[in-house]
Design a protein around this motif. Structure first.
Motif, PDB file in Angstrom:
ATOM      1  N   TYR A  28     -26.813 -39.122  -2.098  1.00  0.00           N
ATOM      2  CA  TYR A  28     -27.324 -38.433  -1.049  1.00  0.00           C
ATOM      3  C   TYR A  28     -26.315 -37.432  -0.366  1.00  0.00           C
ATOM      4  O   TYR A  28     -26.290 -36.277  -0.150  1.00  0.00           O
ATOM      5  CB  TYR A  28     -28.080 -38.917   0.230  1.00  0.00           C
ATOM      6  N   GLY A  29     -25.077 -38.344  -0.205  1.00  0.00           N
ATOM      7  CA  GLY A  29     -23.951 -37.498   0.498  1.00  0.00           C
ATOM      8  C   GLY A  29     -23.534 -36.402  -0.266  1.00  0.00           C
ATOM      9  O   GLY A  29     -23.014 -35.348   0.240  1.00  0.00           O
ATOM     10  N   GLY A  30     -23.331 -36.538  -1.747  1.00  0.00           N
ATOM     11  CA  GLY A  30     -22.956 -35.501  -2.416  1.00  0.00           C
ATOM     12  C   GLY A  30     -23.858 -34.098  -2.549  1.00  0.00           C
ATOM     13  O   GLY A  30     -23.311 -33.234  -2.810  1.00  0.00           O
ATOM     14  N   LEU A  31     -25.034 -34.424  -2.049  1.00  0.00           N
ATOM     15  CA  LEU A  31     -26.010 -33.257  -2.362  1.00  0.00           C
ATOM     16  C   LEU A  31     -25.887 -32.404  -1.135  1.00  0.00           C
ATOM     17  O   LEU A  31     -26.492 -31.413  -1.329  1.00  0.00           O
ATOM     18  CB  LEU A  31     -27.439 -33.945  -2.632  1.00  0.00           C
ATOM     19  N   VAL A  32     -25.481 -33.034   0.080  1.00  0.00           N
ATOM     20  CA  VAL A  32     -25.419 -32.165   1.055  1.00  0.00           C
ATOM     21  C   VAL A  32     -24.191 -31.193   1.189  1.00  0.00           C
ATOM     22  O   VAL A  32     -23.532 -31.162   0.305  1.00  0.00           O
ATOM     23  CB  VAL A  32     -25.632 -32.975   2.480  1.00  0.00           C
ATOM     24  N   ARG A  33     -24.282 -30.457   2.310  1.00  0.00           N
ATOM     25  CA  ARG A  33     -23.034 -29.413   2.501  1.00  0.00           C
ATOM     26  C   ARG A  33     -21.915 -30.195   2.911  1.00  0.00           C
ATOM     27  O   ARG A  33     -22.171 -31.392   3.720  1.00  0.00           O
ATOM     28  CB  ARG A  33     -23.570 -28.395   3.688  1.00  0.00           C
ATOM     29  N   ALA A  34     -20.773 -30.063   2.833  1.00  0.00           N
ATOM     30  CA  ALA A  34     -19.533 -30.538   3.315  1.00  0.00           C
ATOM     31  C   ALA A  34     -19.390 -30.998   4.733  1.00  0.00           C
ATOM     32  O   ALA A  34     -18.972 -32.096   5.244  1.00  0.00           O
ATOM     33  CB  ALA A  34     -18.190 -29.949   2.776  1.00  0.00           C
TER      34      ALA A  34
END
Length: 391
Positions: A28-34
């Motif tokens: 999930y973390g990789g899919l959102v904005r930084a």
């Protein structure tokens, strides 16, 4: 008490926890904005901690107590009466408690993907805790804890759900869709994933952990567990390929994010059937799931215009529902029981989720301010940045 069974379920417990921490968090973390990646990590980690405590306090008792057809009661609150000598089948009961606790962790954590980048942290924890106790735990009791949807209940043979197509994926998927609708869309929806590498690593961890999720649900170290692991792997592989192929046909390129999202679709779809089907059926389930769930993503995003940010319902909800139906399609379960279980749990989840979501909104705001959403939840909610390039 069986030593081999105990050793395997101890390992499976660790594998299922590994799915949430760090697998789901990275996926999930990789899919959102930084600017929001740490908030996703925070949601997953804090949910894991809170659900563990609540499962001990009363969650396990509601799910697996002896209260009756609709809920387990409070007789096993705080593991009352459970000692190192207590057994559940061939396992120490405290180990069965721990194994099921990891399911109670990952189910509300799956919902995180629907509301990232725009939800308040206090709301996440309050909603997740209440939802696990009032929605997830009763459904567990109904299907796995001897309740009215299990064998001998209203459907006779019972609803067949080996590892959570209904209990985990349908409930989480519907809850995710409800929250996405109630929250409304993000202000900015067109930014690409900030780290496809994180997404792949997280998906790979989920794939490995799923062996404990499905194989462990056999609750024994035997051929049934081995078959569950094998069909889980084959379904994931097939769905990954068909998702990528369908992407290539439709858009001209096959993406890494698409490939690994197909993996998760295949894993979610085989979950309810993994204890009942063989390799050929698993290939069919996975191959169809890769296309079906991708089209569900398009339906939710582009047709219905619902901002289920990371496609929780389309991948997990649709996948779990599809796999549950395929149990009957392959002659491994009763059509009335499978469809009836889906409808009953679906309506219950919808109603309870709406009530909890609205009630929690009176306690703490659901959505962050426009300024916080623009600046990112990492800094606004937690006072941290994922990447300090000047340090």
């Amino acid at each position: 008490m069986n030593g081999a069974d105990t050793a395997w379920i101890m390992m499976a417990t660790a594998l299922v926890l590994f799915m949430t921490l760090p697998g789901l968090a990275l996926f999930y973390g990789g899919l959102v904005r930084a600017r929001n990646v740490l908030s996703v990590f925070m949601h997953c980690y804090a949910i894991a901690c809170l659900m563990s405590v609540l499962w001990l306090v009363v969650g396990y008792s509601i799910a697996f107590g002896d209260g009756g057809a609709y809920w387990g009661g409070l007789g096993k609150a705080f593991l009352s009466g459970v000692t190192t000598e207590s057994t559940s089948g061939t396992l120490p009961e405290v180990l069965f408690f721990a194994f099921q606790m990891t399911f109670a962790i990952i189910t509300p954590a799956l919902i995180v993907g629907a509301y990232v980048e725009r939800i308040g942290f206090a709301y996440v924890l309050t909603f997740s805790g209440l939802w696990m106790l009032l929605c997830y735990a009763p459904v567990v009791h109904w299907i796995w804890g001897g309740g009215f949807l299990s064998e001998g209940g209203i459907f006779g043979t019972g609803v067949m759900d080996f590892a959570g197509g209904i209990v985990v994926h349908e409930t989480a998927g519907i809850a995710a869709l409800v929250l996405a609708v109630m929250l409304g869309a993000r202000k900015v929806q067109n930014k690409p994933p900030h780290s496809p590498g994180f997404v792949m690593i997280g998906a790979a961890m989920l794939w490995v952990g799923w062996f404990g999720f499905n194989g462990g649900s056999q609750l024994a170290a035997d051929g049934g567990a081995a078959m569950a692991i094998t069909v889980t792997h084959l379904s994931a592989a097939a769905a990954s390929l068909t998702w990528a192929l369908w992407e290539k046909i439709k858009y001209g390129t096959a993406s890494l994010v698409g490939l690994v999202t197909g993996t998760i679709a295949g894993l979610a779809s085989i979950t309810p059937a993994s204890g009942f089907v063989g390799p050929i059926e698993a290939l069919i389930i996975g191959a169809v799931a890769g296309i079906l769930c991708q089209e569900a993503v398009n339906l939710i995003r582009n047709v219905l215009k619902i901002d289920d940010t990371l496609d929780v319902f389309a991948v997990h909800g649709v996948g779990g529902i599809f796999g549950t139906i395929m149990i009957a399609a392959f002659g491994k379960g009763d059509w009335v029981a499978q469809l009836g279980g889906l409808v009953i749990v679906g309506i219950f989840t919808l109603v309870v989720t709406v009530i909890i979501a609205k009630a929690v909104g009176f306690i703490t705001p659901m959505r962050v301010s426009a300024e916080a959403e623009t600046n990112g939840l990492d800094l606004e909610a937690h006072g941290e940045r994922a990447y300090e390039f000047n340090s």
